[in-house]
Write an enzyme that holds these catalytic residues in place. Sequence first.
Site, PDB file in Angstrom:
ATOM      1  N   ASN A 219       0.925  -1.201   0.044  1.00 21.72           N
ATOM      2  CA  ASN A 219      -0.213   0.141   0.041  1.00 21.72           C
ATOM      3  C   ASN A 219       0.900   1.279   0.095  1.00 21.72           C
ATOM      4  OD1 ASN A 219       0.749   1.040   3.016  1.00 21.72           O
ATOM      5  ND2 ASN A 219      -0.207  -0.978   3.669  1.00 21.72           N
ATOM      6  N   ASP A 315      -4.773  -8.948  13.117  1.00 20.93           N
ATOM      7  CA  ASP A 315      -5.352  -7.731  13.836  1.00 20.93           C
ATOM      8  C   ASP A 315      -4.141  -7.253  15.327  1.00 20.93           C
ATOM      9  OD1 ASP A 315      -5.419  -5.061  14.737  1.00 20.93           O
ATOM     10  OD2 ASP A 315      -7.611  -4.960  13.267  1.00 20.93           O
ATOM     11  N   PHE A 334      -4.687   4.342  14.713  1.00 17.93           N
ATOM     12  CA  PHE A 334      -4.523   5.239  13.941  1.00 17.93           C
ATOM     13  C   PHE A 334      -6.008   4.460  13.025  1.00 17.93           C
ATOM     14  CE2 PHE A 334      -1.227   8.647  13.360  1.00 17.93           C
ATOM     15  CZ  PHE A 334      -0.937   8.467  14.331  1.00 17.93           C
ATOM     16  N   LYS A 352     -12.054  -2.251  18.141  1.00 20.31           N
ATOM     17  CA  LYS A 352     -10.296  -2.519  18.425  1.00 20.31           C
ATOM     18  C   LYS A 352      -9.444  -2.885  20.084  1.00 20.31           C
ATOM     19  CE  LYS A 352      -8.960  -2.186  14.032  1.00 20.31           C
ATOM     20  NZ  LYS A 352      -7.601  -2.145  12.782  1.00 20.31           N
TER      21      LYS A 352
HETATM   22  O1  C5P Z   1      -9.261  -1.443  10.083  1.00 17.20           O
HETATM   23  P1  C5P Z   1      -7.564  -0.595  10.337  1.00 17.20           P
HETATM   24  O2  C5P Z   1      -6.579  -0.924   9.023  1.00 17.20           O
HETATM   25  O3  C5P Z   1      -8.480   0.897   9.083  1.00 17.20           O
HETATM   26  O4  C5P Z   1      -7.102   0.341  11.453  1.00 17.20           O
HETATM   27  C1  C5P Z   1      -5.895   0.645  11.504  1.00 17.20           C
HETATM   28  C2  C5P Z   1      -5.559   1.001  12.581  1.00 17.20           C
HETATM   29  O5  C5P Z   1      -5.214  -0.969  12.659  1.00 17.20           O
HETATM   30  C3  C5P Z   1      -3.865   1.262  12.308  1.00 17.20           C
HETATM   31  O6  C5P Z   1      -4.050   1.742  13.584  1.00 17.20           O
HETATM   32  C4  C5P Z   1      -3.288   0.096  12.041  1.00 17.20           C
HETATM   33  O7  C5P Z   1      -2.262   0.095  12.490  1.00 17.20           O
HETATM   34  C5  C5P Z   1      -3.664  -1.038  12.431  1.00 17.20           C
HETATM   35  N1  C5P Z   1      -4.066  -2.612  12.588  1.00 17.20           N
HETATM   36  C6  C5P Z   1      -3.383  -3.398  12.881  1.00 17.20           C
HETATM   37  N2  C5P Z   1      -3.324  -4.469  11.975  1.00 17.20           N
HETATM   38  C7  C5P Z   1      -4.125  -4.515  11.073  1.00 17.20           C
HETATM   39  C8  C5P Z   1      -4.838  -3.902  10.763  1.00 17.20           C
HETATM   40  C9  C5P Z   1      -5.132  -2.700  11.376  1.00 17.20           C
HETATM   41  O8  C5P Z   1      -2.656  -3.030  13.278  1.00 17.20           O
HETATM   42  N3  C5P Z   1      -4.446  -6.279  10.280  1.00 17.20           N
END
Ligand code: C5P
Length: 412
Positions: A219, A315, A334, A352
């Site tokens: 990304n 996650d 974030f 979360k």
């Molecule tokens: O769900 P989303 O990707 O929008 O969430 C963003 C937040 O979750 C950010 O803080 C990102 O670092 C964290 N994140 C994570 N692991 C993932 C997806 C997101 O730590 N697999």
Amino acid sequence: MPSQRPRVLLILSGGIAAYKCLEVIRRLRQSGIDTRCVMTRAAEQFVTPLSLQALSEGKVYTDLFSLTDESEMGHIQLSRDADLLVVVPASADILARMAAGMANDLATTVLLATNKPVMVVPAMNVRMWENPATQDNMKTLERRGISVLGPVEGEMACNEFGFGRMVEPDEIVDAIKAGINTESDSKQSVLNLSLKGKRILVTSGPTVEPIDPVRFIANRSSGRQGHAIATALQQAGAEVLLVSGPVNIPDPDGVETIKVESAVDMLNACQKQLPVDASICAAAVADWRVASRGTDKIKKQDGTTPTLELTENPDILATLSQPGSDRPSLVVGFAAETENTVAHATAKRSRKGCDWILANDVSEGTGTFGGDKNRIHFITDGDVEDWPEMSKSDVAQELTRRIATHFDLATS
Ligand code: C5P
């Protein structure tokens, strides 16, 4: 007795937008903020010192070598006797002189001598704004921690259209109020904060999910925000462990940087660092990975298009937020959103289980990905604060102040 009201030093440089400062001063006074003004010679061609003086109810300073001005208030005192210095409008010329560190009139001398935060509000013709010289000067100023408000796109006094138009007085006043509050909340740079003894984990950058040995899904994250946070926390005395996906920026000085590629690697690296006092998840972790990664390169075959089957990644933020003895006392995430930013991010915070979310709008045209700026909505339990647009380094410093306050409160 010195005034307890917040005070702003407005520095006006030459530009047709200078007339809008009259409105800025009027609204600042209505908001209980005192203003003093310094004008460059060019600014005096657009508004008179007399009209500024009448509105601000204070002396307007124009001359570096005026004995009367100096005996009333020396230029050094003038540069320190405000909570915030705002250059408005900031012409290409004054921005160039600031970037070069010049002190050839009262305005630039005050700017060079100050130990207070500085904000610039550029206003100029679109070609002047887009000129690489101006753009380089802006990068230099931002790197030095100067905050930049605007310019915006629109029609200009010279009948051209594009970026260069000064933001409107309302927005300038809001940014000044936010700047003053931020400063008076903590008045100090992160260098004066103490996060000594705190171990803080930061994730940064993208993750890269392999499809086969040569291809991957990734990304646009540059890692700038996460790396800036690691730097600010380290400067505030914390022991920082940065777990970063592949980025094109240097490792922050003095920060242990662990380099990973995929989300699964990132989670493993993070879990190895536990226990930590706080965890800041700024990485743009891929939501999915390829379910069965080939060991050989997928060959192109005539007439067939491969289908990638994806599976969900762990996650990291949610995992670190889970209650348990290893849960950091503060977990921050974030949320990069393209619509309904605050609503989606607020829901994300609960889903979360983290403590704070810094949400930003990354819809097309905001320039957040890869850019230098961020406009944050700071979401905590039951509260949302809208921060003004700031450089990523300012966001990092502001977050560091909040983290320091969190630990101060926790121990007091
Ligand atoms: O769900 P989303 O990707 O929008 O969430 C963003 C937040 O979750 C950010 O803080 C990102 O670092 C964290 N994140 C994570 N692991 C993932 C997806 C997101 O730590 N697999």
